[in-house]
Motif scaffolding. Structure first.
Motif, PDB file in Angstrom:
ATOM      1  N   GLU A 127       8.487 -22.134   5.946  1.00  8.24           N
ATOM      2  CA  GLU A 127       9.198 -20.906   6.314  1.00  8.24           C
ATOM      3  C   GLU A 127       9.971 -21.176   7.592  1.00  8.24           C
ATOM      4  OE1 GLU A 127       6.109 -18.033   6.954  1.00  8.24           O
ATOM      5  OE2 GLU A 127       5.903 -17.610   4.826  1.00  8.24           O
ATOM      6  N   HIS A 128      11.130 -20.574   7.693  1.00 10.70           N
ATOM      7  CA  HIS A 128      11.959 -20.689   8.899  1.00 10.70           C
ATOM      8  C   HIS A 128      12.399 -19.280   9.281  1.00 10.70           C
ATOM      9  CE1 HIS A 128      12.094 -24.984   8.034  1.00 10.70           C
ATOM     10  NE2 HIS A 128      12.311 -24.634   6.787  1.00 10.70           N
ATOM     11  N   TYR A 129      12.015 -18.831  10.456  1.00 13.25           N
ATOM     12  CA  TYR A 129      12.284 -17.460  10.893  1.00 13.25           C
ATOM     13  C   TYR A 129      13.617 -17.374  11.631  1.00 13.25           C
ATOM     14  CZ  TYR A 129       7.406 -16.599   9.844  1.00 13.25           C
ATOM     15  OH  TYR A 129       6.209 -16.484   9.194  1.00 13.25           O
ATOM     16  N   TRP A 130      14.329 -16.253  11.433  1.00 18.46           N
ATOM     17  CA  TRP A 130      15.516 -15.985  12.233  1.00 18.46           C
ATOM     18  C   TRP A 130      15.070 -15.727  13.677  1.00 18.46           C
ATOM     19  CZ3 TRP A 130      18.400 -18.004   9.104  1.00 18.46           C
ATOM     20  CH2 TRP A 130      18.823 -17.504   7.897  1.00 18.46           C
ATOM     21  N   CYS A 131      15.847 -16.199  14.622  1.00 16.48           N
ATOM     22  CA  CYS A 131      15.510 -15.997  16.034  1.00 16.48           C
ATOM     23  C   CYS A 131      15.867 -14.592  16.499  1.00 16.48           C
ATOM     24  CB  CYS A 131      16.234 -17.026  16.898  1.00 16.48           C
ATOM     25  SG  CYS A 131      15.670 -18.704  16.586  1.00 16.48           S
ATOM     26  N   LYS A 132      16.980 -14.046  15.980  1.00 13.31           N
ATOM     27  CA  LYS A 132      17.430 -12.714  16.395  1.00 13.31           C
ATOM     28  C   LYS A 132      17.650 -11.848  15.171  1.00 13.31           C
ATOM     29  CE  LYS A 132      19.724 -14.276  20.579  1.00 13.31           C
ATOM     30  NZ  LYS A 132      20.958 -14.280  21.355  1.00 13.31           N
ATOM     31  N   GLN A 133      17.307 -10.569  15.322  1.00 12.08           N
ATOM     32  CA  GLN A 133      17.506  -9.607  14.247  1.00 12.08           C
ATOM     33  C   GLN A 133      18.077  -8.332  14.838  1.00 12.08           C
ATOM     34  OE1 GLN A 133      13.624  -9.303  12.569  1.00 12.08           O
ATOM     35  NE2 GLN A 133      13.754 -11.271  11.560  1.00 12.08           N
ATOM     36  N   ALA A 134      18.775  -7.580  14.008  1.00 13.62           N
ATOM     37  CA  ALA A 134      19.390  -6.340  14.471  1.00 13.62           C
ATOM     38  C   ALA A 134      19.129  -5.222  13.468  1.00 13.62           C
ATOM     39  CB  ALA A 134      20.885  -6.543  14.642  1.00 13.62           C
ATOM     40  N   SER A 135      19.261  -4.002  13.924  1.00 12.00           N
ATOM     41  CA  SER A 135      19.162  -2.812  13.092  1.00 12.00           C
ATOM     42  C   SER A 135      17.827  -2.784  12.340  1.00 12.00           C
ATOM     43  CB  SER A 135      20.358  -2.770  12.137  1.00 12.00           C
ATOM     44  OG  SER A 135      20.374  -1.577  11.410  1.00 12.00           O
ATOM     45  N   TRP A 136      17.843  -2.313  11.096  1.00 14.28           N
ATOM     46  CA  TRP A 136      16.616  -2.178  10.319  1.00 14.28           C
ATOM     47  C   TRP A 136      16.014  -3.527   9.966  1.00 14.28           C
ATOM     48  CZ3 TRP A 136      16.284  -4.264   5.500  1.00 14.28           C
ATOM     49  CH2 TRP A 136      17.486  -4.607   4.884  1.00 14.28           C
ATOM     50  N   ASP A 137      16.785  -4.606  10.020  1.00 13.31           N
ATOM     51  CA  ASP A 137      16.245  -5.938   9.737  1.00 13.31           C
ATOM     52  C   ASP A 137      15.137  -6.328  10.706  1.00 13.31           C
ATOM     53  OD1 ASP A 137      17.545  -6.635   7.456  1.00 13.31           O
ATOM     54  OD2 ASP A 137      19.032  -7.920   8.405  1.00 13.31           O
ATOM     55  N   SER A 138      15.096  -5.687  11.860  1.00 16.36           N
ATOM     56  CA  SER A 138      14.040  -6.014  12.821  1.00 16.36           C
ATOM     57  C   SER A 138      12.664  -5.534  12.343  1.00 16.36           C
ATOM     58  CB  SER A 138      14.370  -5.429  14.195  1.00 16.36           C
ATOM     59  OG  SER A 138      14.461  -4.032  14.119  1.00 16.36           O
ATOM     60  N   LEU A 139      12.626  -4.731  11.270  1.00 11.67           N
ATOM     61  CA  LEU A 139      11.355  -4.289  10.685  1.00 11.67           C
ATOM     62  C   LEU A 139      10.770  -5.328   9.732  1.00 11.67           C
ATOM     63  CD1 LEU A 139      12.217  -0.584   9.848  1.00 11.67           C
ATOM     64  CD2 LEU A 139      10.886  -1.442  11.792  1.00 11.67           C
ATOM     65  N   ALA A 140      11.549  -6.386   9.438  1.00 10.58           N
ATOM     66  CA  ALA A 140      11.110  -7.397   8.478  1.00 10.58           C
ATOM     67  C   ALA A 140      11.114  -8.786   9.104  1.00 10.58           C
ATOM     68  CB  ALA A 140      12.023  -7.375   7.257  1.00 10.58           C
ATOM     69  N   ALA A 141      10.287  -9.651   8.563  1.00  8.34           N
ATOM     70  CA  ALA A 141      10.211 -11.043   9.018  1.00  8.34           C
ATOM     71  C   ALA A 141      11.312 -11.839   8.308  1.00  8.34           C
ATOM     72  CB  ALA A 141       8.838 -11.619   8.704  1.00  8.34           C
ATOM     73  N   LYS A 142      12.537 -11.679   8.754  1.00  8.60           N
ATOM     74  CA  LYS A 142      13.688 -12.299   8.089  1.00  8.60           C
ATOM     75  C   LYS A 142      13.750 -13.793   8.361  1.00  8.60           C
ATOM     76  CE  LYS A 142      15.478  -8.728   6.114  1.00  8.60           C
ATOM     77  NZ  LYS A 142      15.820  -8.661   4.724  1.00  8.60           N
ATOM     78  N   GLY A 143      14.197 -14.528   7.363  1.00  6.17           N
ATOM     79  CA  GLY A 143      14.341 -15.964   7.504  1.00  6.17           C
ATOM     80  C   GLY A 143      14.556 -16.628   6.162  1.00  6.17           C
ATOM     81  N   ILE A 144      14.087 -17.863   6.064  1.00  9.66           N
ATOM     82  CA  ILE A 144      14.301 -18.703   4.896  1.00  9.66           C
ATOM     83  C   ILE A 144      12.955 -19.267   4.436  1.00  9.66           C
ATOM     84  CG2 ILE A 144      15.379 -20.847   4.081  1.00  9.66           C
ATOM     85  CD1 ILE A 144      17.426 -20.473   6.371  1.00  9.66           C
ATOM     86  N   VAL A 145      12.758 -19.392   3.129  1.00  8.63           N
ATOM     87  CA  VAL A 145      11.647 -20.166   2.606  1.00  8.63           C
ATOM     88  C   VAL A 145      12.230 -21.389   1.908  1.00  8.63           C
ATOM     89  CG1 VAL A 145      10.040 -18.240   2.377  1.00  8.63           C
ATOM     90  CG2 VAL A 145      11.456 -18.884   0.436  1.00  8.63           C
ATOM     91  N   HIS A 146      11.496 -22.474   1.949  1.00  8.15           N
ATOM     92  CA  HIS A 146      11.959 -23.755   1.407  1.00  8.15           C
ATOM     93  C   HIS A 146      10.833 -24.352   0.575  1.00  8.15           C
ATOM     94  CE1 HIS A 146      11.567 -28.165   1.920  1.00  8.15           C
ATOM     95  NE2 HIS A 146      12.814 -28.148   1.527  1.00  8.15           N
ATOM     96  N   ALA A 147      11.190 -24.975  -0.538  1.00  8.77           N
ATOM     97  CA  ALA A 147      10.188 -25.686  -1.331  1.00  8.77           C
ATOM     98  C   ALA A 147      10.817 -26.945  -1.916  1.00  8.77           C
ATOM     99  CB  ALA A 147       9.675 -24.809  -2.462  1.00  8.77           C
ATOM    100  N   LEU A 148      10.108 -28.031  -1.793  1.00  7.74           N
ATOM    101  CA  LEU A 148      10.472 -29.277  -2.455  1.00  7.74           C
ATOM    102  C   LEU A 148       9.612 -29.330  -3.705  1.00  7.74           C
ATOM    103  CD1 LEU A 148      12.087 -31.899  -2.395  1.00  7.74           C
ATOM    104  CD2 LEU A 148      10.217 -32.919  -1.092  1.00  7.74           C
ATOM    105  N   ILE A 149      10.257 -29.327  -4.880  1.00  9.00           N
ATOM    106  CA  ILE A 149       9.558 -29.160  -6.151  1.00  9.00           C
ATOM    107  C   ILE A 149       9.528 -30.497  -6.898  1.00  9.00           C
ATOM    108  CG2 ILE A 149       9.572 -27.933  -8.348  1.00  9.00           C
ATOM    109  CD1 ILE A 149      11.177 -25.699  -6.877  1.00  9.00           C
ATOM    110  N   GLU A 150       8.350 -30.860  -7.388  1.00  4.91           N
ATOM    111  CA  GLU A 150       8.206 -32.070  -8.185  1.00  4.91           C
ATOM    112  C   GLU A 150       8.440 -31.715  -9.644  1.00  4.91           C
ATOM    113  OE1 GLU A 150       4.893 -35.481  -9.236  1.00  4.91           O
ATOM    114  OE2 GLU A 150       4.488 -34.028  -7.680  1.00  4.91           O
ATOM    115  N   ILE A 151       9.517 -32.244 -10.197  1.00  5.77           N
ATOM    116  CA  ILE A 151       9.860 -31.948 -11.586  1.00  5.77           C
ATOM    117  C   ILE A 151       9.262 -33.033 -12.469  1.00  5.77           C
ATOM    118  CG2 ILE A 151      11.722 -31.534 -13.232  1.00  5.77           C
ATOM    119  CD1 ILE A 151      11.528 -29.509 -10.884  1.00  5.77           C
TER     120      ILE A 151
END
Length: 148
Positions: free
Chosen positions: A122-146
């Motif tokens: 998981e990678h979290y945003w450093c800054k958030q504004a407005s209603w987005d500050s109520l959520a843990a905004k960011g990115i999820v990443h997965a390396l998938i073995e096919i």
């Protein structure tokens, strides 16, 4: 094919076997927001689409587990997740997860896979504004073995 190395996740090319691989992504608007209409019906239609198309990986935005506006939201969310599990989506990463009691909602990003994850993060945003500050905004990443 180059090897991948993302935040401690690494993979090297091996014996290549070609096979179809299907991936699907969608903003599902599955959140406990007021006036989120027909959420259960939309999620049921989405499960049917995923079943018909036989995807290997599905990724969603606004698939929020947390609930505080709508007391029935969590039941609809869990029914959707159970439907994915029944189709063989045994591997997932969801988030980012809240790290403070002041953050009420998870990030709503999710990746579900029929193939195992080598690693995820998981990678979290450093800054958030407005209603987005109520959520843990960011990115999820997965390396998938096919698997072939």
């Amino acid at each position: 094919m180059d090897s991948a190395n993302v935040q401690g996740c690494s993979a090297s090319p091996s014996n290549h076997v070609c096979r179809p691989f299907k991936c699907f992504t969608l903003n599902v608007l599955c959140s406990p927001a007021p006036c989120n209409r027909m959420e259960e019906e939309r999620l049921a239609c989405l499960l049917q689409h995923i079943r018909e198309q036989d995807y290997d990986v599905v990724a969603f935005q606004e698939l929020v587990k947390s609930t505080f506006f709508d007391r029935h939201h969590l039941a609809r969310y869990m029914k959707f997740i159970e439907g994915l599990r029944a189709m063989g989506f045994a591997h997932d990463v969801c988030g980012p997860q809240p790290t403070s009691s002041f953050v009420l909602l998870d990030g709503g990003i999710a990746i579900f896979s029929r193939h195992p994850f080598v690693c995820s993060s998981e990678h979290y945003w450093c800054k958030q504004a407005s209603w987005d500050s109520l959520a843990a905004k960011g990115i999820v990443h997965a390396l998938i073995e096919i698997m072939p």
